[in-house]
Design an enzyme around this catalytic site. Sequence first.
Site, mmCIF file in Angstrom:
data_model
loop_
_atom_site.group_PDB
_atom_site.id
_atom_site.type_symbol
_atom_site.label_atom_id
_atom_site.label_comp_id
_atom_site.label_asym_id
_atom_site.label_seq_id
_atom_site.Cartn_x
_atom_site.Cartn_y
_atom_site.Cartn_z
ATOM 1 N N HIS A 267 33.483 22.163 -16.500
ATOM 2 C CA HIS A 267 34.700 22.125 -15.685
ATOM 3 C C HIS A 267 34.499 22.712 -14.281
ATOM 4 O O HIS A 267 35.354 22.572 -13.412
ATOM 5 C CB HIS A 267 35.862 22.830 -16.410
ATOM 6 C CG HIS A 267 35.854 24.319 -16.303
ATOM 7 N ND1 HIS A 267 35.391 25.133 -17.306
ATOM 8 C CD2 HIS A 267 36.253 25.150 -15.317
ATOM 9 C CE1 HIS A 267 35.511 26.400 -16.946
ATOM 10 N NE2 HIS A 267 36.041 26.437 -15.733
ATOM 11 N N ASP A 310 32.519 21.633 -22.808
ATOM 12 C CA ASP A 310 32.576 22.273 -21.497
ATOM 13 C C ASP A 310 31.253 22.978 -21.180
ATOM 14 O O ASP A 310 31.178 24.195 -21.019
ATOM 15 C CB ASP A 310 33.738 23.265 -21.459
ATOM 16 C CG ASP A 310 33.997 23.785 -20.047
ATOM 17 O OD1 ASP A 310 33.540 23.141 -19.087
ATOM 18 O OD2 ASP A 310 34.649 24.840 -19.922
ATOM 19 N N SER A 405 33.759 31.610 -14.641
ATOM 20 C CA SER A 405 33.521 30.410 -15.440
ATOM 21 C C SER A 405 32.083 29.938 -15.290
ATOM 22 O O SER A 405 31.508 29.965 -14.198
ATOM 23 C CB SER A 405 34.455 29.285 -14.993
ATOM 24 O OG SER A 405 35.772 29.518 -15.408
ATOM 25 N N GLY A 406 31.510 29.477 -16.403
ATOM 26 C CA GLY A 406 30.144 28.989 -16.396
ATOM 27 C C GLY A 406 29.103 30.065 -16.565
ATOM 28 O O GLY A 406 27.928 29.771 -16.801
#
Length: 455
Positions: A267, A310, A405-406
């Site tokens: 994402h 994701d 995120s990630g």
Amino acid sequence: MEHKAVVFLILLFLKSVPPEQTPVPQDCYHGNGQSYRGTSSTTITGRKCQSWSSMTPHRHLKTPENYPNAGLTMNYCRNPDADKSPWCYTTDPRVRWEFCNLKKCSETRAGPAAPQAPGVENPPEADCMIGMGKSYRGKKATTVAGVPCQEWAAQEPHHHSIFTPETNPQSGLERNYCRNPDGDVNGPWCYTMNPRKLFDYCDVPQCESSFDCGKPKVEPKKCSGRIVGGCVSKPHSWPWQVSLRRSSRHFCGGTLISPKWVLTAAHCLDNILALSFYKVILGAHNEKVREQSVQEIPVSRLFREPSQADIALLKLSRPAIITKEVIPACLPPPNYMVAARTECYITGWGETQGTFGEGLLKEAHLPVIENKVCNRNEYLDGRVKPTELCAGHLIGGTDSCQGDSGGPLVCFEKDKYILQGVTSWGLGCARPNKPGVYVRVSPYVPWIEETMRRN
């Protein structure tokens, strides 16, 4: 009487066999001992081994269920993770693990090793580099783009005077071989035969033995603080941490898993932007200051997980230089399930909500929460998939937030950190009863390894 006579004859025969001819089994191992199936259960310091199926005194991931082919029987010394020799967790609460008191089978034979047969040459040294490659003396002579290198002594197509064999006699500037005479953090380079491009870097791989995955050279704090609330990491203690940049601005985290590959959340990646907009920053501690250890590498290819999980892979346009500030994290075994209450760590430059340490890499220590618990109505109400995991403190205050995120969720196992999760989503940020959710890495290890192998 006949029976006694037979017994007597057998005993007489055995007595007549010289002692040196009686076979004595040797408890030793071959190679690195992955095939060892002996019954030794004592470490090099004399400590007794903990049973592989036990979690006392040390909790661990190396169980018979997770490693069904590793022979993890009782508390016998084994080598399930391909270390240098058989080892075990110890029954001493103060010492987590040690190598076992075993020798290589070749070392237990009498006499010197057999000489090498005439005419048989030792295998050639691998054409690889250590660190930034300043000592590299291999014969690579093309750039990452496949363009031949210009000879260091030549002045065409590019005229140069600083880096020549005469001005740098100790730098090994032979012929047109890739070298790093100025200690460039991005590794060996050369002047190119393309008149429109003065120089470029070379695709020289790291020597495998120079650094091990998941083993930082700076011991992390492992603090019990929170990214939102404030525990700034020791600089470069999480050397696999990546900052993904778009127009020089940090927007997501990632994890270096090999010199050419980064794992992140799908994402984070825009479907419209061209790859040229993305850059990977490695070796950073301060998000806004260009430190000497920083490597900035463009992304050359992008691979989203095909079932829409994701998670995504980024291939770098050239290999990262593995240094004490840049080291990959280890991948887990395929389909491994992290046990509930396993202590793990998240890192990132994400939103700090006005707390101390903005712009510096922060860390938090979190326990894994069983999915069955996390999916209760009062927590995440059935939203967590089997391919995801929860981690956090249900009282709140500890979580990854926007910008994280990630990034990695790593768990310490034996002597290294293993990437078990990719920061994915959450309901708010550090809210009570709303732990963070991470994509489990282990179900996607076959896809990760196959993608890296094919590309």
